[in-house]
Design an enzyme around this catalytic site. Structure first.
Site, short mmCIF file in Angstrom:
data_model
loop_
_atom_site.label_atom_id
_atom_site.label_comp_id
_atom_site.label_asym_id
_atom_site.label_seq_id
_atom_site.Cartn_x
_atom_site.Cartn_y
_atom_site.Cartn_z
N SER A 98 -85.69 -48.95 69.92
CA SER A 98 -86.28 -50.06 69.19
C SER A 98 -87.22 -49.51 68.12
O SER A 98 -88.09 -48.70 68.40
CB SER A 98 -87.07 -50.96 70.15
OG SER A 98 -87.69 -52.01 69.45
N GLY A 99 -87.01 -49.92 66.87
CA GLY A 99 -87.85 -49.46 65.77
C GLY A 99 -87.31 -48.23 65.06
O GLY A 99 -87.96 -47.71 64.16
N THR A 103 -81.40 -52.15 62.40
CA THR A 103 -81.20 -53.37 61.60
C THR A 103 -81.10 -53.04 60.12
O THR A 103 -80.24 -53.57 59.40
CB THR A 103 -82.35 -54.37 61.85
OG1 THR A 103 -82.34 -54.75 63.24
CG2 THR A 103 -82.18 -55.62 61.00
N ASN A 147 -92.20 -52.28 66.92
CA ASN A 147 -91.39 -52.55 65.73
C ASN A 147 -91.78 -53.90 65.14
O ASN A 147 -91.80 -54.90 65.85
CB ASN A 147 -89.91 -52.55 66.15
CG ASN A 147 -88.96 -52.74 65.00
OD1 ASN A 147 -89.37 -52.87 63.85
ND2 ASN A 147 -87.67 -52.76 65.31
N SER A 150 -88.21 -56.30 65.05
CA SER A 150 -87.33 -55.92 66.15
C SER A 150 -86.29 -57.01 66.40
O SER A 150 -86.60 -58.19 66.53
CB SER A 150 -88.15 -55.69 67.42
OG SER A 150 -87.30 -55.38 68.51
N SER A 151 -85.02 -56.60 66.47
CA SER A 151 -83.96 -57.55 66.84
C SER A 151 -84.09 -57.87 68.32
O SER A 151 -83.97 -56.98 69.16
CB SER A 151 -82.58 -56.93 66.57
OG SER A 151 -82.40 -56.67 65.21
N GLY A 376 -81.95 -51.44 70.93
CA GLY A 376 -82.01 -50.08 71.42
C GLY A 376 -82.66 -50.01 72.79
O GLY A 376 -83.19 -51.00 73.31
N GLU A 378 -85.25 -49.68 75.58
CA GLU A 378 -86.64 -50.17 75.50
C GLU A 378 -87.46 -49.75 76.72
O GLU A 378 -87.01 -49.85 77.87
CB GLU A 378 -86.67 -51.69 75.39
CG GLU A 378 -86.18 -52.19 74.04
CD GLU A 378 -86.42 -53.67 73.82
OE1 GLU A 378 -86.29 -54.11 72.67
OE2 GLU A 378 -86.76 -54.39 74.79
#
Length: 629
Positions: A98-99, A103, A147, A150-151, A376, A378
């Site tokens: 994540s981050g 994306t 992030n 973040s998605s 991603g 986490e």
């Protein structure tokens, strides 16, 4: 430009080797990390750099894969040409924490595909595909501690092309929206972007019609993280971009009004509070009537019915329906469950509407290029059911990578009698089995507990896990049958947590909320209230038969596990390309290369093993039948 051998060698020492396959000491992890550090210093993230310009697109368009330096455009162009020239469906898998930039990478892929296919027809579809991004980001992305964008859902997009390479349609599949974020955010986090975009960007007249004030701190669902302002992000400008994107995708003004009405209703729901009735102790009443009135007005249902649905539930006793008052805790649970259900329905409806607008209209032949942009791996301070599902998905995707790249390719060389030095790698098959094995995996144990009659608690679930997996080498808990190797690790594990030793690292999961989130129940009275709304997003949320059915619906975990299995089948049917995103630090800071953070990602992504296979294997591989064509 000086392209002499000497200048190239000198340049390597300063900016590193662009293609890691060409590293001299390719077996050395320190050499790999040092080269990553040099490349990072050269193309520093966390700010715009001039490597995604129209000129770069022109350079990579139709270029041989090895003619230009490694780039997202090179991977995308190669997949696109492969699809057109050999009529083989492709997919690009973007992975990373994540981050790490997944994306942004998916946006660059879409922009490049739109540009290189602009010679052909299909401008409307290109514009729609590009403008689906700001819509899905607004409703599916949020700020987390790791992030700022973040998605909080997974996305797989298929883009369909005709034989000339023009886009003719597409389809989006979404996975596991983190709906708990609607009602709860940790310190330093935000709810989904659209809430702040609406409150900061809508006109005064629009806010007045929705009974809203221009301040996220005035509402419970948007103020919990106390982080409604993101540096470098303009929510008001993003709102204008969102409305423009809706218009490009041919959403009508009425559609947009319905969408924003649902967003506003969710905001107001968070400010409905409850207390015990002074006159009747077994009853509760709503204390903030204006918030109740606002919700009822916006979704156009009666205040009385909404109030009753939030404070009572219908119970079937031997075919006799009885209205039972809720406790205060149950009422808050019902309120939050309604907010999550309404927002999830909105997101599902949006994806459905986007798909209807980008769906291929022609019946002629097609080629498909898929893009996977999924959450991603986490690890947060508190990890719950959502992180468990997200990390399970990452385990399965990593297993697919192992099977396609590290395992099958080596087996292919060996089966054909090619001299080959076996490259070892960690296989996460046992971890996947721990999570999803039929009847025995953690998902199965959770479902089993959810199906038990009576009041089943999260502690019951944890106890069942201990009984089933207490001795498993990848599972750690305060269990009597824990292995000696794992018993040393208990000092850092809380009593209500269990730990999974994932391929990407250890994660402690807090069992609080696992049972409720897996059950994913919404009281019948609330469903009946929702579908009475004339708002088209809500009135079709549930079928009458579904509301009246006594059959227990499938759990959230089962739904997600099934969707991951279907995703793997889709990916396995296509020729894969990979984009690995690496995060330089956990602080969202530029000019900081944390070797420990990067090294951890390099190891669990199996980048060194992949490099060795690439280095030792053939650069160009085709099945024999291909040469007979």
């Amino acid at each position: 430009m000086d392209t002499s051998f000497e200048s190239n060698v000198a340049s390597r020492g300063q900016v590193g080797v662009q293609d890691f396959v060409l590293l001299e000491d390719y077996r050395s992890e320190p050499a790999f990390l040092e080269n990553l550090r040099k490349r990072y210093n050269e193309v520093n993230p966390y700010k715009e750099v001039g490597i995604f310009t129209p000129q770069y697109m022109k350079n990579y368009n139709r270029a041989n894969f090895y003619e230009q330096p490694p780039h997202i455009y090179a991977i995308t162009d190669n997949a696109y040409r492969f699809m057109l020239n050999e009529s083989q469906d492709q997919c690009i898998l973007i992975s990373g924490e994540s981050g790490a930039g997944k994306t942004e990478a998916s946006k660059k892929i879409l922009e490049y595909l739109a540009q290189i296919s602009s010679h052909a027809s299909g401008k409307d579809i290109r514009d729609m595909l590009l403008n689906s991004n700001p819509i899905l980001e607004a409703f599916g992305n949020a700020r987390t501690t790791r992030n700022d964008n973040s998605s909080r859902f997974g996305k797989y997009m298929d883009i369909e092309f005709d034989y000339m390479g023009a886009p003719i349609g597409g389809k989006i599949i979404n996975y596991l929206l983190e709906k708990s974020r609607v009602v709860h955010q940790l310190p330093g986090e935000r709810n989904f972007h659209v809430f702040y975009q609406l409150l900061n960007g809508a006109s005064d007249e629009k806010l007045k019609s929705l009974k809203l004030q221009r301040n996220p701190q005035n509402y419970y669902y948007t103020k919990q993280g106390d982080a409604d302002v993101i540096k470098g992000k303009n929510d008001a400008a993003d709102y204008k971009e969102l409305i423009k994107a809706f218009q490009v995708l041919n959403f009508s003004e009425k559609d947009i009004d319905h969408i924003m009405a649902v967003v506003a209703a969710v905001i107001h729901l968070g400010d409905i509070n409850f207390k015990r009735d002074d006159e009747e102790e077994d009853k509760i009443i709503i204390t903030k009537q204006d918030s109740l009135i606002h919700v009822a007005d916006i979704i156009q249902c009666t205040e009385t019915k909404l109030s009753q649905a939030l404070t009572h539930r219908t119970v079937d006793v031997r075919n006799d329906k009885t209205l039972t008052p809720l406790t205060i805790d149950q009422a808050y649970y019902a309120r939050d469950a309604l907010a999550k259900a309404v927002y999830t329905q909105l997101f599902t409806w949006l994806v459905g509407e986007i798909n209807a607008k980008i769906l291929r209209k022609e019946s002629s032949g097609k080629n498909v290029l898929g893009i996977l942009d999924i959450y991603g791996f986490e690890v947060f301070e508190i990890n719950s059911f959502e992180q468990f599902c997200i990390n399970y998905c990452n385990e399965k995707l990593h297993q697919l990578f192992i099977n396609l790249i590290l395992k099958s390719e080596q087996e292919e060389y060996e089966s054909e009698g090619i001299k080959w030095e076996t490259i070892d790698y960690f296989n996460n098959k046992e971890i996947c089995s721990l999570l999803d094995e039929r009847h025995n995996g953690i998902y199965a144990v959770l479902d089993e507990q959810c199906l038990r009659p009576g009041n089943v608690t999260d502690t019951d679930f944890l106890d069942a896990l201990k009984d089933k997996h207490g001795g498993h080498k990848y599972f750690i808990s305060h269990s009597s049958n824990i292995s000696k190797a794992n018993s040393k690790l208990l000092k850092t594990l809380k009593q209500q947590n269990f730990r999974i030793k994932h391929y990407a690292g250890d994660v402690d999961y807090d069992v609080k909320g696992f049972v409720d989130k897996n059950n994913d129940l919404l009281y019948r009275n609330l469903k009946e209230t929702i579908i009475e709304s004339p708002n088209p997003i809500l009135k079709n949320a549930y079928d009458e038969s579904e509301i009246n059915s006594l059959k227990r619906p499938a759990t959230a975990g089962t739904h997600f596990k099934t969707s991951v299995e279907q995703l793997l089948q889709i990916l396995s049917s296509k020729h894969p390309s990979y984009i690995r995103c690496i995060k330089p630090n956990n602080d969202k800071r530029p000019n900081k290369f944390n070797t420990q953070v990067v090294s951890h990602q390099v190891k669990y992504l199996a980048l060194l093993e992949n490099l060795r296979v690439r280095r030792a294997g053939f650069a160009y591989r085709r099945e024999f039948e291909f040469f007979l064509l």
